[in-house]
Design an enzyme around this catalytic site. Structure first.
Site, PDB file in Angstrom:
ATOM      1  N   CYS A   2       0.851  -1.189   0.000  1.00 27.73           N
ATOM      2  CA  CYS A   2       0.000   0.000   0.000  1.00 27.73           C
ATOM      3  C   CYS A   2       0.886   1.239   0.000  1.00 27.73           C
ATOM      4  O   CYS A   2       2.094   1.161   0.218  1.00 27.73           O
ATOM      5  CB  CYS A   2      -0.889   0.017   1.236  1.00 27.73           C
ATOM      6  SG  CYS A   2      -1.884  -1.471   1.441  1.00 27.73           S
ATOM      7  N   TRP A  75      -3.847  -1.599  -1.325  1.00 29.32           N
ATOM      8  CA  TRP A  75      -3.853  -2.843  -2.094  1.00 29.32           C
ATOM      9  C   TRP A  75      -4.262  -3.917  -1.097  1.00 29.32           C
ATOM     10  O   TRP A  75      -3.527  -4.263  -0.193  1.00 29.32           O
ATOM     11  CB  TRP A  75      -2.473  -3.118  -2.673  1.00 29.32           C
ATOM     12  CG  TRP A  75      -2.414  -4.367  -3.505  1.00 29.32           C
ATOM     13  CD1 TRP A  75      -2.088  -5.613  -3.091  1.00 29.32           C
ATOM     14  CD2 TRP A  75      -2.701  -4.471  -4.905  1.00 29.32           C
ATOM     15  NE1 TRP A  75      -2.140  -6.494  -4.135  1.00 29.32           N
ATOM     16  CE2 TRP A  75      -2.509  -5.826  -5.266  1.00 29.32           C
ATOM     17  CE3 TRP A  75      -3.099  -3.566  -5.888  1.00 29.32           C
ATOM     18  CZ2 TRP A  75      -2.703  -6.287  -6.568  1.00 29.32           C
ATOM     19  CZ3 TRP A  75      -3.284  -4.029  -7.178  1.00 29.32           C
ATOM     20  CH2 TRP A  75      -3.091  -5.363  -7.510  1.00 29.32           C
ATOM     21  N   ASN A 101       0.884  -0.181   6.138  1.00 31.18           N
ATOM     22  CA  ASN A 101       1.285  -0.993   4.990  1.00 31.18           C
ATOM     23  C   ASN A 101       2.021  -2.212   5.527  1.00 31.18           C
ATOM     24  O   ASN A 101       2.969  -2.076   6.292  1.00 31.18           O
ATOM     25  CB  ASN A 101       2.204  -0.199   4.063  1.00 31.18           C
ATOM     26  CG  ASN A 101       2.770  -1.056   2.945  1.00 31.18           C
ATOM     27  OD1 ASN A 101       2.135  -1.992   2.483  1.00 31.18           O
ATOM     28  ND2 ASN A 101       3.990  -0.737   2.523  1.00 31.18           N
ATOM     29  N   GLY A 102       1.568  -3.412   5.152  1.00 33.53           N
ATOM     30  CA  GLY A 102       2.209  -4.626   5.636  1.00 33.53           C
ATOM     31  C   GLY A 102       1.181  -5.672   6.007  1.00 33.53           C
ATOM     32  O   GLY A 102       0.000  -5.556   5.675  1.00 33.53           O
ATOM     33  N   GLU A 455      10.686 -20.546 -16.963  1.00 33.18           N
ATOM     34  CA  GLU A 455      10.387 -19.153 -16.634  1.00 33.18           C
ATOM     35  C   GLU A 455      11.482 -18.226 -17.147  1.00 33.18           C
ATOM     36  O   GLU A 455      11.212 -17.129 -17.646  1.00 33.18           O
ATOM     37  CB  GLU A 455      10.208 -18.989 -15.124  1.00 33.18           C
ATOM     38  CG  GLU A 455       9.986 -17.560 -14.638  1.00 33.18           C
ATOM     39  CD  GLU A 455       8.739 -16.893 -15.201  1.00 33.18           C
ATOM     40  OE1 GLU A 455       8.621 -15.661 -15.054  1.00 33.18           O
ATOM     41  OE2 GLU A 455       7.872 -17.584 -15.784  1.00 33.18           O
ATOM     42  N   GLU A 462      10.165 -12.626 -23.994  1.00 30.76           N
ATOM     43  CA  GLU A 462       9.059 -11.672 -24.040  1.00 30.76           C
ATOM     44  C   GLU A 462       9.519 -10.222 -23.972  1.00 30.76           C
ATOM     45  O   GLU A 462       8.809  -9.334 -24.436  1.00 30.76           O
ATOM     46  CB  GLU A 462       8.025 -11.972 -22.952  1.00 30.76           C
ATOM     47  CG  GLU A 462       8.438 -11.693 -21.534  1.00 30.76           C
ATOM     48  CD  GLU A 462       7.327 -12.041 -20.533  1.00 30.76           C
ATOM     49  OE1 GLU A 462       6.149 -12.001 -20.896  1.00 30.76           O
ATOM     50  OE2 GLU A 462       7.663 -12.345 -19.368  1.00 30.76           O
ATOM     51  N   HIS A 478      16.762 -35.643 -28.231  1.00 25.83           N
ATOM     52  CA  HIS A 478      15.520 -36.005 -28.903  1.00 25.83           C
ATOM     53  C   HIS A 478      15.046 -34.925 -29.887  1.00 25.83           C
ATOM     54  O   HIS A 478      13.859 -34.858 -30.198  1.00 25.83           O
ATOM     55  CB  HIS A 478      14.435 -36.293 -27.868  1.00 25.83           C
ATOM     56  CG  HIS A 478      14.743 -37.473 -26.992  1.00 25.83           C
ATOM     57  ND1 HIS A 478      14.649 -38.771 -27.438  1.00 25.83           N
ATOM     58  CD2 HIS A 478      15.176 -37.536 -25.713  1.00 25.83           C
ATOM     59  CE1 HIS A 478      15.003 -39.597 -26.464  1.00 25.83           C
ATOM     60  NE2 HIS A 478      15.328 -38.876 -25.401  1.00 25.83           N
ATOM     61  N   LYS A 575      -0.694  -6.912 -19.397  1.00 29.44           N
ATOM     62  CA  LYS A 575      -0.450  -7.407 -18.041  1.00 29.44           C
ATOM     63  C   LYS A 575      -1.459  -8.472 -17.644  1.00 29.44           C
ATOM     64  O   LYS A 575      -1.107  -9.486 -17.047  1.00 29.44           O
ATOM     65  CB  LYS A 575      -0.508  -6.235 -17.042  1.00 29.44           C
ATOM     66  CG  LYS A 575      -0.139  -6.626 -15.612  1.00 29.44           C
ATOM     67  CD  LYS A 575       1.299  -7.045 -15.528  1.00 29.44           C
ATOM     68  CE  LYS A 575       1.689  -7.472 -14.125  1.00 29.44           C
ATOM     69  NZ  LYS A 575       3.012  -8.118 -14.086  1.00 29.44           N
TER      70      LYS A 575
END
Length: 580
Positions: A2, A75, A101-102, A455, A462, A478, A575
């Site tokens: 936040c 958030w 915040n937390g 990943e 990307e 292979h 996104k």
């Protein structure tokens, strides 16, 4: 994550705070609020669900007059976005008001204790309990002492700014969440980052871990949690507003890679108790996800099968309804950063139609996935602006590890990640210089490193627009070996475990065809086999994915920058994928 801000001085507090919240909105945007102390010493609060601009029009923040105030843009982590859950929060009488915040890990225990003493709560948040704790300690202590005692009861992470009726001071506390104090001319500010304060001052003090502070318009005093005063060095910051918005970083992606040292602390505090109960109950588990979340799903499969002896299938969300056979004995674990991924939502509906139980892992409280799931675990990563997932991936891994090892404490991993960033940053830059002209880059791994190879390849292609592909080391013969020729880069993830000797064999296999091998490894011996190596000390072999992904993210980022590409906005990508 936040955004919080506080102000005390001679200017209209609501104006300073509203302007500051605009600069902090990237940290959270599901609800917003401001509290201001008027000239009679009374605290007024205005807040609501929604983004800053719409809430500001609705409640008219600027109507509040006064020279001291606090603000918050949220958030959600505890409780969905709503008027009640929006900050600031107050005690029973509205005399202690704060923003936070937390994540307070022991909030349920504290809430039950306070309810037993007659405290009444108006929200579902963990933050509100702090105001009530302070209220309780004020019964026999002055304001600062009550604040300090309350902070000492908290477990978890916090950046807290508190105001008390009639007191022209702000009370601050920080642990594992950033909080910075700004020194102005006859005014003082504090905030989650420098951005909202730069129009008022260039002089700051950065609060340390487990530190409290008292701020008035004349200055600030800093203390440890025992109440011992500390001397504080000030720093001068000369960023432009654009630089400040990204915390001084050139791109959000680099900022978000760096933020993993904080986001992981909160992700490892995720509440997985009910989710663990579901996992224990079901023998048939399907994982559905897309993109980066799919790779987190592969890690879940590896750990659940290895550690929990559970059979797990991982299916790309868009393919699930064509290949899966869910039923009442199936637990479907749906992983989605945004909670709005269309393919994943359709797969969930298909599974529910056939009687399956749904467990969601997501970053967004109140998102679509949470409304169709039977149980949800929140990753607590905070907002991620860059299109390429970085901190949300490691936060997904954190939740997966908590589910696989419910009794283990992984909180130290966040500090380890900070070390890895410092040790591998320069080497990642050098590697990017060599890769920027490549036509293809191959990534290989085995065992627990395989999902990280996937990943790494995704991150690389990307945002660099260079073809990147990942293969299990054993798959080279292979087919993929036909693509290896002189100087083709191969990034090999090598861990000293049961796959070690086989990976050495895979490296020799591609080198025999002329490949240039860059190893990411926990073994210095690999330097004798590979052309170059990034060697990382791992405290636990099982946790190597957290260590190995960092240089892969950095290599992808720096290669993108070297090629003149904006890594925050790769072409043709969004996104959140909200169409099938």
């Amino acid at each position: 994550m936040c955004g919080i801000i506080g102000y005390v001085g001679d200017k209209k507090a609501s104006e300073v705070i509203l302007e500051g919240l605009k600069a902090l909105e990237y940290r959270g945007y599901d609800s917003v609020g401001i509290a201001v102390m008027d000239r009679e010493g009374r605290i007024r609060v205005k807040k609501d669900r929604g983004m800053l601009e719409e809430v500001s029009k609705k409640v008219d923040f600027l109507e509040m007059d006064g020279f001291l105030g606090i603000g918050h843009t949220r958030w959600a982590t505890h409780g969905p976005p709503s008027f009640e859950n929006a900050h600031p929060h107050g005690d029973c009488e509205g005399k202690v008001v704060l923003v936070h915040n937390g994540v307070i890990e022991n909030y349920l225990e504290l809430r039950e204790e306070l309810e037993g003493k007659g405290h009444r709560f108006s929200s579902q948040t963990d933050s509100e309990i702090v105001a009530h704790l302070i209220e309780e300690y004020r019964k026999d202590s002055e304001e600062f002492e009550a604040f300090r005692k309350a902070i000492n009861r908290l477990k978890g992470s916090y950046a807290i700014v508190c105001m008390v009726e009639g007191k022209e001071k702000l009370f601050l506390a920080r642990k594992n969440s950033p909080l910075i104090v700004g020194f102005g001319n006859g005014e003082m500010l504090c905030a989650s980052d420098f951005t909202p304060m730069l129009k008022h001052t260039k002089t700051f003090a950065i609060m340390d871990e487990e530190e409290v502070c008292v701020v008035d318009k004349a200055g600030a005093r800093f203390f440890d949690l025992r109440g011992n005063e500390r001397k504080k060095e000030k720093v001068e910051v000369k960023w432009s507003p654009e630089e400040a918005e990204k915390g001084g970083y050139p791109h959000y992606m680099l900022k978000e890679i760096e933020e993993q040292r904080y986001s992981l602390k909160e992700s490892f505090m995720a509440d997985v108790r009910k989710a663990s109960g579901l996992v224990e109950k079901y023998e048939k588990i399907d994982v559905i996800a897309a993109g980066t979340s799919y790779h987190a799903g592969l890690m879940l499969k590896y750990l659940f099968q290895k550690e929990l002896k559970k059979r797990v299938d991982v299916v790309i969300a868009s393919e699930y309804r064509y290949v899966a056979v869910p039923d009442k004995k199936t637990l479907v674990i749906a992983i989605s950063q945004s909670g709005e991924t269309a393919d994943t939502l359709q797969a969930i509906k298909f599974a529910k139609k056939h009687g399956a139980k749904i467990l969601a892992i997501t970053n967004v409280v109140g998102s679509s996935i949470t409304r169709v799931a039977d149980e949800t675990v929140y990753m607590n990563a905070g907002p991620e602006i860059g299109v390429a997932a970085t901190k949300t991936f490691t936060s997904q891994l954190a939740v997966v590890y908590k589910l696989a090892f419910p009794e283990k404490d992984f909180s130290y991993v966040a500090d380890e990640i900070a070390r890895v960033m410092e040790e591998t940053g320069e080497k990642a830059k050098e590697t990017a210089q060599k890769l920027k002209f490549a036509k293809s880059v191959f990534f290989i791994g085995r065992g627990i490193c395989m999902p990280i190879a996937y990943e790494g390849a995704l991150k690389f292609k990307e945002i660099s627009y260079i073809h990147g592909e990942a293969y299990a080391g054993g798959e080279l013969k292979h087919g993929p070996l036909s693509l290896i020729e002189k100087d083709v880069p191969v990034i090999a993830l090598v861990q000293r475990d049961e796959t070690y000797e086989k990976m050495i064999g895979s490296i020799k296999e591609v080198k025999a065809r002329g490949a240039h091998v860059i190893a990411i490894t926990d073994s210095k011996e690999i330097e004798k086999v590979a052309d170059e190596a990034i060697v990382i000390e791992c405290k636990e072999k099982t946790l190597s994915p957290f260590y190995f992904i960092i240089p892969l993210q950095l290599i992808a980022y720096y290669t993108s920058v070297e090629r003149g590409i904006n890594p925050d906005k790769p072409r043709n990508l969004a996104k959140s994928v909200t169409v099938e």
